[in-house]
Write an enzyme that holds these catalytic residues in place. Structure first.
Site, mmCIF file in Angstrom:
data_model
loop_
_atom_site.group_PDB
_atom_site.id
_atom_site.type_symbol
_atom_site.label_atom_id
_atom_site.label_comp_id
_atom_site.label_asym_id
_atom_site.label_seq_id
_atom_site.Cartn_x
_atom_site.Cartn_y
_atom_site.Cartn_z
ATOM 1 C CG ASP A 91 -20.563 10.682 -24.269
ATOM 2 O OD1 ASP A 91 -21.668 10.342 -24.798
ATOM 3 O OD2 ASP A 91 -20.248 11.762 -23.950
HETATM 4 N N1 URA Z 1 -23.471 14.069 -20.960
HETATM 5 C C1 URA Z 1 -22.306 14.009 -21.617
HETATM 6 O O1 URA Z 1 -21.989 14.698 -22.320
HETATM 7 N N2 URA Z 1 -22.038 12.595 -21.915
HETATM 8 C C2 URA Z 1 -22.437 11.643 -21.004
HETATM 9 O O2 URA Z 1 -21.970 10.465 -20.925
HETATM 10 C C3 URA Z 1 -23.614 11.896 -20.163
HETATM 11 C C4 URA Z 1 -24.117 13.175 -19.970
#
Ligand code: URA
Length: 239
Positions: free
Chosen positions: A104
């Site tokens: 993310d």
């Molecule tokens: N899980 C999440 O919620 N975000 C990420 O970036 C990676 C794994």
């Protein structure tokens, strides 16, 4: 067989236009003969290519490990935000690497980038269950019941049942906790959604490990390095 200008621009000798100018100048030799045309077809693994008398060491693939900073998108292009590819040096970007899976925008830590489509496919395929390890900070206390729920398989908001995951409590207080989570899949926002299903919120997330490859802690956020041959070999065997 590849076009000569493509080979040279991939190897960092300039843009297609710059490479064309080099060829026109007579600076490029293939197997002892001055190259005449930028669209000559060459097998870079068999022919010897010289630029200004120096041998071009050809390779097709690039494998990078980045410590992804927050605020940057795990994509090759975005209309609004900076992407992880924007952080690469020109010499690396010419290989057109792309991120292996996604983190993310606000997640930091280990992100692999490569132009090796086959390896990418293998590493993100749910079939192979490559482990991903995350360090997370949570807004509330985390307890042994949560650990059990992770072990059984958390059900996400859309009804998806996660594979069993490992939750390790590093520190748990009413005002917030520190944990380590190991998951074997990579659903969209997975770790955050797993905690949401327990009515808890992830406030900081860092990927520490991908398969058996740990993040090189000497990399500052935003920095990256090439994977070693050994690391690439390990990744190719991951399952
Ligand atoms: N899980 C999440 O919620 N975000 C990420 O970036 C990676 C794994």
């Amino acid at each position: 067989m590849l076009r000569l200008d493509k080979i040279l621009s991939n190897m960092g000798y300039g843009t297609r236009k710059e490479v064309k100018a080099l060829i026109k100048k007579g600076a490029v030799e293939i197997d002892g003969k001055v190259a005449q045309n930028n669209n000559d077809k060459v097998d870079p693994n068999k022919s010897t290519i010289l630029v200004n008398g120096r041998k071009v060491i050809y390779r097709e693939y690039i494998y990078l490990m980045m410590n992804k900073p927050s605020g940057v998108i795990s994509a090759t292009q975005d209309n609004y935000d900076q992407t992880v590819v924007d952080l690469l040096e020109y010499e690396d970007a010419v290989f057109k690497p792309f991120p292996v899976g996604r983190l993310d925008k606000d997640t930091v830590g280990l992100l692999l980038l490569t132009n090796d489509g086959e390896l990418n496919h293998r590493l993100i395929s749910p079939k192979w269950h490559v482990d991903k390890v995350y360090y997370a900070e949570i807004n509330k206390s985390v307890n042994d019941k949560d650990v059990e729920k992770f072990k059984k398989g958390i059900k996400l908001d859309d009804g998806y049942e996660c594979f069993p995951a490992n939750l390790e409590i590093i520190e748990s207080k009413e005002e917030g906790s520190k944990v380590r989570v190991t998951i074997h899949e990579g659903k969209f926002h997975q770790v955050k959604r797993m905690f949401e299903s327990l009515d808890k919120k992830v406030i900081y997330l860092k990927r520490e490990k991908f398969g058996t490859i740990p993040l090189d802690e000497s990399l500052e956020e935003g920095e990256y390095r090439e994977l070693t041959d050994e690391e690439v070999k390990i990744l190719k065997k991951e399952d």
